[in-house]
Design a protein around this motif. Structure first.
Motif, PDB file in Angstrom:
ATOM      1  N   LYS A  26       0.817  -1.214   0.000  1.00  0.00           N
ATOM      2  CA  LYS A  26       0.000   0.000   0.000  1.00  0.00           C
ATOM      3  C   LYS A  26       0.850   1.263   0.000  1.00  0.00           C
ATOM      4  CE  LYS A  26      -4.052   2.161   2.051  1.00  0.00           C
ATOM      5  NZ  LYS A  26      -5.189   1.998   2.984  1.00  0.00           N
ATOM      6  N   LEU A  27       2.033   1.199   0.630  1.00  0.00           N
ATOM      7  CA  LEU A  27       2.829   2.412   0.814  1.00  0.00           C
ATOM      8  C   LEU A  27       4.109   2.430  -0.013  1.00  0.00           C
ATOM      9  CD1 LEU A  27       2.481   2.929   4.676  1.00  0.00           C
ATOM     10  CD2 LEU A  27       1.233   4.063   2.852  1.00  0.00           C
ATOM     11  N   SER A  28       4.209   1.600  -1.035  1.00  0.00           N
ATOM     12  CA  SER A  28       5.422   1.593  -1.851  1.00  0.00           C
ATOM     13  C   SER A  28       5.446   2.758  -2.835  1.00  0.00           C
ATOM     14  CB  SER A  28       5.556   0.263  -2.598  1.00  0.00           C
ATOM     15  OG  SER A  28       4.445   0.048  -3.445  1.00  0.00           O
ATOM     16  N   THR A  29       4.301   3.399  -3.059  1.00  0.00           N
ATOM     17  CA  THR A  29       4.241   4.601  -3.897  1.00  0.00           C
ATOM     18  C   THR A  29       3.454   5.681  -3.153  1.00  0.00           C
ATOM     19  OG1 THR A  29       2.239   3.784  -5.002  1.00  0.00           O
ATOM     20  CG2 THR A  29       4.361   3.348  -6.082  1.00  0.00           C
ATOM     21  N   GLN A  30       3.752   6.932  -3.444  1.00  0.00           N
ATOM     22  CA  GLN A  30       3.062   8.033  -2.774  1.00  0.00           C
ATOM     23  C   GLN A  30       1.644   8.161  -3.319  1.00  0.00           C
ATOM     24  OE1 GLN A  30       5.396  11.330  -1.438  1.00  0.00           O
ATOM     25  NE2 GLN A  30       3.960  12.817  -2.292  1.00  0.00           N
ATOM     26  N   SER A  31       0.698   8.293  -2.402  1.00  0.00           N
ATOM     27  CA  SER A  31      -0.712   8.398  -2.767  1.00  0.00           C
ATOM     28  C   SER A  31      -1.325   9.559  -2.006  1.00  0.00           C
ATOM     29  CB  SER A  31      -1.429   7.085  -2.412  1.00  0.00           C
ATOM     30  OG  SER A  31      -1.389   6.876  -1.002  1.00  0.00           O
ATOM     31  N   GLU A  32      -2.635   9.522  -1.844  1.00  0.00           N
ATOM     32  CA  GLU A  32      -3.295  10.582  -1.081  1.00  0.00           C
ATOM     33  C   GLU A  32      -2.866  10.589   0.380  1.00  0.00           C
ATOM     34  OE1 GLU A  32      -5.675   6.927  -0.555  1.00  0.00           O
ATOM     35  OE2 GLU A  32      -4.830   7.955  -2.296  1.00  0.00           O
ATOM     36  N   LEU A  33      -2.229   9.518   0.838  1.00  0.00           N
ATOM     37  CA  LEU A  33      -1.723   9.487   2.211  1.00  0.00           C
ATOM     38  C   LEU A  33      -0.570  10.456   2.414  1.00  0.00           C
ATOM     39  CD1 LEU A  33      -1.854   5.635   2.896  1.00  0.00           C
ATOM     40  CD2 LEU A  33      -3.428   7.390   3.730  1.00  0.00           C
ATOM     41  N   GLY A  34       0.130  10.820   1.334  1.00  0.00           N
ATOM     42  CA  GLY A  34       1.116  11.899   1.400  1.00  0.00           C
ATOM     43  C   GLY A  34       2.554  11.482   1.600  1.00  0.00           C
ATOM     44  N   PHE A  35       2.848  10.186   1.697  1.00  0.00           N
ATOM     45  CA  PHE A  35       4.219   9.726   1.873  1.00  0.00           C
ATOM     46  C   PHE A  35       4.299   8.302   1.338  1.00  0.00           C
ATOM     47  CE2 PHE A  35       1.865   8.431   5.581  1.00  0.00           C
ATOM     48  CZ  PHE A  35       2.328   7.162   5.882  1.00  0.00           C
ATOM     49  N   PHE A  36       5.516   7.770   1.236  1.00  0.00           N
ATOM     50  CA  PHE A  36       5.653   6.377   0.828  1.00  0.00           C
ATOM     51  C   PHE A  36       6.835   5.748   1.558  1.00  0.00           C
ATOM     52  CE2 PHE A  36       8.373   8.687  -2.053  1.00  0.00           C
ATOM     53  CZ  PHE A  36       9.424   7.832  -2.390  1.00  0.00           C
ATOM     54  N   LEU A  37       6.949   4.418   1.457  1.00  0.00           N
ATOM     55  CA  LEU A  37       7.996   3.679   2.148  1.00  0.00           C
ATOM     56  C   LEU A  37       8.933   3.013   1.157  1.00  0.00           C
ATOM     57  CD1 LEU A  37       5.974   1.835   4.967  1.00  0.00           C
ATOM     58  CD2 LEU A  37       7.110   4.067   5.092  1.00  0.00           C
ATOM     59  N   GLN A  38      10.202   2.991   1.547  1.00  0.00           N
ATOM     60  CA  GLN A  38      11.192   2.259   0.768  1.00  0.00           C
ATOM     61  C   GLN A  38      11.880   1.274   1.698  1.00  0.00           C
ATOM     62  OE1 GLN A  38      13.899   4.302  -2.128  1.00  0.00           O
ATOM     63  NE2 GLN A  38      15.516   3.521  -0.808  1.00  0.00           N
ATOM     64  N   VAL A  39      11.878  -0.013   1.353  1.00  0.00           N
ATOM     65  CA  VAL A  39      12.502  -1.026   2.192  1.00  0.00           C
ATOM     66  C   VAL A  39      14.017  -0.954   2.027  1.00  0.00           C
ATOM     67  CG1 VAL A  39      12.460  -2.906   0.517  1.00  0.00           C
ATOM     68  CG2 VAL A  39      12.242  -3.413   2.975  1.00  0.00           C
ATOM     69  N   ASP A  40      14.773  -1.430   3.026  1.00  0.00           N
ATOM     70  CA  ASP A  40      16.203  -1.135   3.092  1.00  0.00           C
ATOM     71  C   ASP A  40      17.081  -1.886   2.087  1.00  0.00           C
ATOM     72  OD1 ASP A  40      15.550  -3.394   4.550  1.00  0.00           O
ATOM     73  OD2 ASP A  40      17.168  -3.161   5.993  1.00  0.00           O
ATOM     74  N   THR A  41      16.647  -3.047   1.597  1.00  0.00           N
ATOM     75  CA  THR A  41      17.469  -3.762   0.615  1.00  0.00           C
ATOM     76  C   THR A  41      16.605  -4.267  -0.538  1.00  0.00           C
ATOM     77  OG1 THR A  41      17.228  -5.980   1.583  1.00  0.00           O
ATOM     78  CG2 THR A  41      18.983  -4.565   2.476  1.00  0.00           C
ATOM     79  N   GLY A  42      17.269  -4.503  -1.677  1.00  0.00           N
ATOM     80  CA  GLY A  42      16.557  -5.032  -2.818  1.00  0.00           C
ATOM     81  C   GLY A  42      16.015  -6.427  -2.572  1.00  0.00           C
ATOM     82  N   GLU A  43      16.776  -7.242  -1.818  1.00  0.00           N
ATOM     83  CA  GLU A  43      16.321  -8.596  -1.514  1.00  0.00           C
ATOM     84  C   GLU A  43      15.040  -8.582  -0.693  1.00  0.00           C
ATOM     85  OE1 GLU A  43      17.313 -11.673  -2.536  1.00  0.00           O
ATOM     86  OE2 GLU A  43      18.421 -10.444  -3.972  1.00  0.00           O
ATOM     87  N   LYS A  44      14.976  -7.682   0.290  1.00  0.00           N
ATOM     88  CA  LYS A  44      13.771  -7.600   1.126  1.00  0.00           C
ATOM     89  C   LYS A  44      12.592  -7.057   0.323  1.00  0.00           C
ATOM     90  CE  LYS A  44      16.011  -7.372   5.626  1.00  0.00           C
ATOM     91  NZ  LYS A  44      16.210  -6.606   6.889  1.00  0.00           N
ATOM     92  N   ARG A  45      12.885  -6.138  -0.585  1.00  0.00           N
ATOM     93  CA  ARG A  45      11.811  -5.633  -1.451  1.00  0.00           C
ATOM     94  C   ARG A  45      11.213  -6.766  -2.277  1.00  0.00           C
ATOM     95  NH1 ARG A  45      12.180  -4.669  -6.583  1.00  0.00           N
ATOM     96  NH2 ARG A  45      14.458  -4.498  -6.521  1.00  0.00           N
ATOM     97  N   LYS A  46      12.088  -7.575  -2.864  1.00  0.00           N
ATOM     98  CA  LYS A  46      11.606  -8.702  -3.664  1.00  0.00           C
ATOM     99  C   LYS A  46      10.861  -9.717  -2.802  1.00  0.00           C
ATOM    100  CE  LYS A  46      15.723  -9.102  -5.663  1.00  0.00           C
ATOM    101  NZ  LYS A  46      16.837  -9.611  -6.488  1.00  0.00           N
ATOM    102  N   ARG A  47      11.363  -9.932  -1.589  1.00  0.00           N
ATOM    103  CA  ARG A  47      10.701 -10.892  -0.698  1.00  0.00           C
ATOM    104  C   ARG A  47       9.290 -10.423  -0.336  1.00  0.00           C
ATOM    105  NH1 ARG A  47      12.683 -12.812   5.337  1.00  0.00           N
ATOM    106  NH2 ARG A  47      10.964 -14.257   5.707  1.00  0.00           N
ATOM    107  N   LEU A  48       9.155  -9.156   0.008  1.00  0.00           N
ATOM    108  CA  LEU A  48       7.828  -8.630   0.347  1.00  0.00           C
ATOM    109  C   LEU A  48       6.888  -8.692  -0.856  1.00  0.00           C
ATOM    110  CD1 LEU A  48       8.737  -5.544   2.561  1.00  0.00           C
ATOM    111  CD2 LEU A  48       7.662  -7.656   3.322  1.00  0.00           C
TER     112      LEU A  48
END
Length: 382
Positions: A26-48
Motif C-alpha cells: 500500500k505504501l510503496s508509492t506516494q498516494s493521497e496518504l502523502g508519503f511512501f515507504l522504501q525497504v532497506d534492501t533489494g532482496e527484502k523488497r523482492k521478498r515482500l
C-alpha cells in the motif's frame, strides 16, 4: 535520520508476515496518504513483493516466520514534492518480527530471555500485537478455539508486553471477516472482560501510555471468505489493503504522549511548591506553568529523536493530549482542516526537516480518521 523501532508480537497464524507485505504494497508509492515507504534492501523488497503476490494469486497462504527466525525490516519514510518530483527522506521505521512460535510454544528459559529481553526489545518505540480476527470471532461465538486463544496466546502476548512502558497497538487482522458479524465496540467490550487484557489497559491508562485497538485487513473486503473448517478461501477478487498504514501513523503521536506524561510527572516531583493548575487550562499553558521557557525547554528535554521543530512538536502535543471523548468531536471537525494543512506542508518539502514535518501532518491526519471512523479504538478503562 531518526529511526523508530516496533516489536511485532503475535502467535503463529496471526498474520504478521502478510501484514508487513500488505503495508509495503500500500505504501510503496506516494498516494493521497502523502508519503511512501522504501525497504532497506533489494532482496527484502523482492521478498515482500513475492509474499504479496502469493497472497493475491496463489491458492495457499504464505508460511509464517520460522520459530528460530527473527526478521528485521527497515522502511524509510519518504516524501515526493509534487512541484519538481524531488524525493526527501523523513525518518525510518524498523519492524522486528518475532516468530509466532515464541508466543505460543514452549521454550527453555535461556532462549526466551535472550530473545525477548534484549536491548532491541527495551529500546522499542512501540509494541504491535497481532490479534487474529478469526480467533476473535471464535471467542465472540464462545467456541473452544476462541477460548484457547484467549487463555493461552493472548495471555502469553500480554505477559511479554507488560514490562515495557511503551505504547501498545493491538491490531485486529482479517477485519474484513470480523466486520461481517461484529462491531469494534463489541470486540472491545469482550476483550475488556478478560482480566489480563483489562489490567494491562488500566495500568497503561494510569501511566499515560496509550493502548489502541486497530482494525486492519491485509487484503480488504471480499477477497476471501471463511470456510466452516476455519480456513480462508480466496474469491478471485483483487486485494485492497484496509488501514494497514494506521499502526505506523500512530507511533510518533503516541510516543510524544508518553514522553510528555513522563516529563510532567518528573517536573511536578521536582517542584518544592506544587503549582495550582487552573480548571480547563490548555495543555500548552500547563507546560508554560511547569517549565520556564515553555515548549522550547520541553523540546530540549526530550530524547534526541523526538526533538521536533516547535510547530511540529506543538501539532503532536495538541493531538496527543486531547482527551479521548473530545477527540471524537475534534476528529469530525478537523478532517478538512488537516487535509489542507497536509497539502500546504507537502508544497514546502525541500529537505529532511520539512519532509518529517509533512510526514507528521500525515500521521496526525491518519490517526484523526481512525478516531472518526472507530471511536472505540482508543482503549480506556474507568
Amino acid at each position: 535520520m531518526n529511526n523508530y523501532s516496533i516489536i511485532m508480537l503475535g502467535p503463529s497464524g496471526s498474520g504478521k508476515t502478510v501484514f508487513l507485505s500488505s503495508l509495503y504494497k500500500k505504501l510503496s508509492t506516494q498516494s493521497e496518504l502523502g508519503f511512501f515507504l522504501q525497504v532497506d534492501t533489494g532482496e527484502k523488497r523482492k521478498r515482500l513483493n513475492n509474499i504479496y503476490t502469493q497472497v493475491a494469486a496463489d491458492e495457499k497462504w504464505p508460511a509464517g516466520t520460522r520459530y528460530s527466525e527473527v526478521s528485521e525490516w527497515t522502511f524509510t519514510c519518504r516524501v515526493q514534492n509534487p512541484s519538481d518530483l524531488s524525493i526527501y527522506d523523513a525518518c525510518c521505521f524498523t519492524y522486528l518480527d518475532y516468530a509466532g512460535g515464541r508466543i505460543n510454544e514452549e521454550m527453555d528459559e535461556e532462549d526466551e530471555n535472550s530473545e525477548f529481553n534484549d536491548n532491541k526489545f527495551k529500546a522499542a518505540d512501540a509494541l504491535l500485537g497481532l490479534l487474529d480476527g478469526q480467533k476473535l470471532c471464535a471467542l465472540m461465538g464462545k467456541e473452544k478455539i476462541g477460548t484457547v486463544w484467549a487463555v493461552n496466546d493472548l495471555r502469553n502476548m500480554i505477559d511479554v508486553m507488560q514490562p515495557s512502558p511503551k505504547p501498545v497497538h493491538f491490531v485486529i487482522s482479517k477485519w474484513d471477516i470480523v466486520e461481517q458479524n461484529y462491531t469494534l465496540e463489541q470486540i472491545r467490550d469482550r476483550l475488556l472482560e478478560i482480566d489480563e487484557f483489562k489490567n494491562l489497559v488500566k495500568l497503561r491508562n494510569q501511566g499515560g501510555s496509550p493502548v489502541r485497538l486497530i482494525p486492519v485487513s491485509a487484503v480488504g473486503k471480499g477477497f476471501a471468505i471463511a470456510k466452516p473448517d476455519g480456513s480462508m478461501e480466496k474469491t478471485g477478487e483483487f486485494p485492497k489493503p484496509f488501514q494497514v498504514e494506521v499502526p505506523l501513523a500512530c507511533i510518533l503521536p503516541d510516543m510524544i504522549q508518553v514522553m510528555m506524561e513522563e516529563l510532567i510527572r518528573k517536573r511536578k516531583s521536582e517542584l518544592e511548591t506544587p503549582i495550582e493548575v487552573k480548571p480547563n487550562i490548555g495543555f500548552l499553558d500547563l507546560i508554560g506553568q511547569l517549565f520556564a521557557g515553555g515548549l522550547k525547554i520541553v523540546q530540549e528535554l526530550l530524547p534526541r529523536k523526538y526533538q521536533f521543530p516547535g510547530k511540529t512538536l506543538e501539532t503532536l502535543i495538541e493531538w496527543a493530549e486531547t482527551p479521548a471523548q473530545q477527540k471524537i468531536a475534534f476528529a469530525a471537525r478537523r478532517t478538512e482542516e488537516l487535509r489542507r494543512e497536509q497539502a500546504e506542508s507537502l508544497k514546502k518539502v525541500a529537505d529532511e526537516e520539512t519532509a518529517l514535518a509533512h510526514a507528521i501532518n500525515c500521521f496526525v491526519s491518519i490517526q484523526n480518521q481512525l478516531v472518526y471512523r472507530f471511536p472505540a479504538s482508543e482503549l480506556k478503562v474507568i
